[in-house]
Design an enzyme around this catalytic site. Structure first.
Site, PDB file in Angstrom:
ATOM      1  N   SER A 117      -1.647   0.928   7.521  1.00 44.42           N
ATOM      2  CA  SER A 117      -1.221   2.318   8.116  1.00 44.42           C
ATOM      3  C   SER A 117      -2.425   2.730   8.347  1.00 44.42           C
ATOM      4  CB  SER A 117      -0.376   2.712   7.047  1.00 44.42           C
ATOM      5  OG  SER A 117      -0.338   3.069   5.994  1.00 44.42           O
ATOM      6  N   ASN A 154       0.507  -1.329   0.265  1.00 41.90           N
ATOM      7  CA  ASN A 154       0.562  -0.238  -0.004  1.00 41.90           C
ATOM      8  C   ASN A 154       0.722   1.698   0.048  1.00 41.90           C
ATOM      9  OD1 ASN A 154      -2.491   1.584   0.236  1.00 41.90           O
ATOM     10  ND2 ASN A 154      -2.655   1.352   2.069  1.00 41.90           N
ATOM     11  N   ASP A 155       1.373   1.426   0.851  1.00 46.86           N
ATOM     12  CA  ASP A 155       2.214   2.720   0.906  1.00 46.86           C
ATOM     13  C   ASP A 155       3.362   2.976   0.184  1.00 46.86           C
ATOM     14  OD1 ASP A 155       0.324   3.529   3.187  1.00 46.86           O
ATOM     15  OD2 ASP A 155       1.728   2.784   4.935  1.00 46.86           O
ATOM     16  N   ILE A 156       4.487   1.689   0.187  1.00 49.10           N
ATOM     17  CA  ILE A 156       5.073   1.643  -1.060  1.00 49.10           C
ATOM     18  C   ILE A 156       4.774   2.168  -2.176  1.00 49.10           C
ATOM     19  CG2 ILE A 156       5.921   0.895   0.778  1.00 49.10           C
ATOM     20  CD1 ILE A 156       6.508  -1.821  -0.850  1.00 49.10           C
TER      21      ILE A 156
END
Length: 477
Positions: free
Chosen positions: A446, A405-407
């Site tokens: 997150s 997700n975040d990366i």
């Protein structure tokens, strides 16, 4: 010369630990490096048991055997997905040991002082060692033990909270008590005052209060750090545990503990710095509980997530010449690495270029994805770091995101108010087609929404990653 064997053994063990640490920097040498560490620790334990300062060998052997049994059970039962929380809880034990050793040193100093005044005989290796110290050396020992207790207490509660967040037992969101950073600052200031009072001879009660303040700092500090920062937190706590071990070594007069603690502490600090640099974050900002980014309202995500089935993905892969796979924690949770490796083998057998893109903070532990891919026997030479492969996405036919997700979140570049604003990410949306293997429509660990999932060239391959890739394998022979 009675210490000659112990000194020689410690030197050999220290060299093996250094070789082990150096070998862990590469996948090809990691297995050999682990054995260096195992042999080094065996030598260190043996030298300690039979060295000149040995005592209560029977009890020590029993405790070592119990610890080995627990370690064996953990090693055989804990899944790779649980490694981050296992590492965190192991750090807590090092911190707790530092606290106990510090209090034992304080009790021994008081006991030796009382025995000297009363003219009583002393018993115990450590007590005899303390009795030989000059007043200046006793003062130095007090400094060492108070630092060990403080670092150990911070490490203990911080690691327990990190374990809880990683294991899902504590809410991963950043939470602080009213007053936030001021409470941490006040507890740190109180610790300094209590340390000065302790060193000035105020008594052991100051050490108890200092420990309580440090326990609070460890708890409140990590509670104030969000889930997106957990990889940095794990490496940071690894550094803390190393310095706690070094403090133990100084208190006990054990040179090997000092060397090993310094190795672990410095390597953990360097790793934390590297990871913060990879996220474009200031280290101090992260450890003080702020992930960075803007404080305004985040950009709204427009559009809809379009699903695709296994037939659609298989058809796109049939036509593609270049493919980049981006693994994340979702792959680890689903234990899909074997299916990923098999898909890679089949696609490469057809003459297609398949590579992996690894973000420095992918997963919840540094190197997590590399270990999983190595376990599945994915060739090392096609597993590339972000800086090596990021420029290749525009020339890539298909990018497959598995549980990340975040990366891979373009908001890091496009939205200055995003919690991950400025963080370098894998620019997979620049590929011609993007397929995202994801369990559902949630925002992930997150809690940050990802505009990638709504882009025109992105299709969502919903379902458990292992099952979804299994269906895909049935369509690619």
């Amino acid at each position: 010369m009675e210490n000659a064997f112990t000194i020689a053994a410690y030197v050999v063990a220290a060299i093996l630990f250094i070789l082990s640490l150096g070998g862990l920097s590469g996948q090809e040498s990691a297995k050999r490096a682990v054995w260096y560490g195992i042999v080094g620790m065996a030598i260190a334990v043996l030298a300690t048991l039979i060295g000149p300062g040995a005592g209560l060998s029977g009890a020590s052997i029993v405790l070592i055997a119990l610890g080995a049994a627990v370690g064996y059970q953990l090693a055989t039962k804990v899944q790779m997905t649980q490694m981050p929380e296992l590492v965190a809880i192991m750090h807590s034990l090092v911190g707790l040991a530092a606290v106990f050793v510090g209090f034992n040193a304080d009790l021994t100093i008081n006991m030796v002082s009382a025995a000297k005044e009363a003219g009583d005989a002393l018993d115990g290796t450590f007590a005899l060692l303390v009795a030989k110290k000059t007043p200046v050396e006793i003062g130095i020992l007090r400094v060492e033990l108070v630092l060990g207790v403080w670092i150990g207490a911070v490490t203990f509660t911080g690691s327990v909270i990190a374990y809880g967040k990683l294991a899902g037992k504590v809410n991963s969101a950043a939470k602080q008590l009213p007053g936030g950073h001021m409470l941490n600052a006040a507890a740190a200031a109180l610790s300094v005052v209590l340390m000065i009072a302790y060193l000035g001879g105020a008594g052991s009660w100051t050490l108890l209060l200092l420990t309580a303040a440090a326990l609070f700092i460890g708890y409140h500090l990590i509670m104030g750090i969000g889930g997106a920062d957990m990889p940095v937190v794990v490496s940071m706590l690894n550094s803390y545990s190393g310095w706690a071990a070094a403090a133990i070594g100084f208190s006990l007069g054990n040179d090997l503990l000092i060397v090993v603690g310094a190795l672990v502490g410095s390597s953990g600090a360097i790793l934390s710095y590297i990871m913060c640099k990879a996220m474009n974050r200031a280290f101090v900002s992260v450890i003080l509980g702020g992930f960075g980014g803007g404080g305004g309202e985040q950009m709204a995500v427009e559009g809809e997530q379009i699903a695709i089935d296994a037939d659609g993905v298989a058809s796109a892969l049939e036509e593609a010449d270049s493919i980049i796979i981006i693994p994340g924690y979702g792959m680890a949770v689903a234990q899909a690495q074997q299916n990923v490796a098999e898909l890679t083998r089949r696609l490469r057998a057809r003459g297609k270029e398949v590579r992996f893109a690894i973000h420095p903070v992918a997963g919840r532990l540094p190197g997590h994805m590399n270990v999983l891919l190595a376990e599945a026997k994915v060739p090392y030479d096609i597993v590339l770091e972000m800086d090596e492969i990021n420029e290749d996405f525009p020339d890539t036919d298909v990018a497959i995101v598995i549980g990340s997700n975040d990366i891979v979140n373009p908001a890091a570049q496009d939205d200055p108010n995003s919690p991950i604003a400025g963080m370098p990410v894998l620019e997979c949306w620049k590929a011609k087609q993007v397929f995202v293997s994801k369990r559902g429509k949630g925002t992930g660990y997150s809690g940050i929404e990802n505009p990638l999932f709504f882009k025109d060239n992105t299709r969502m391959f919903y379902g458990d990653a292992k099952a979804s890739l299994g269906e895909l394998l049935n369509r690619i022979s």
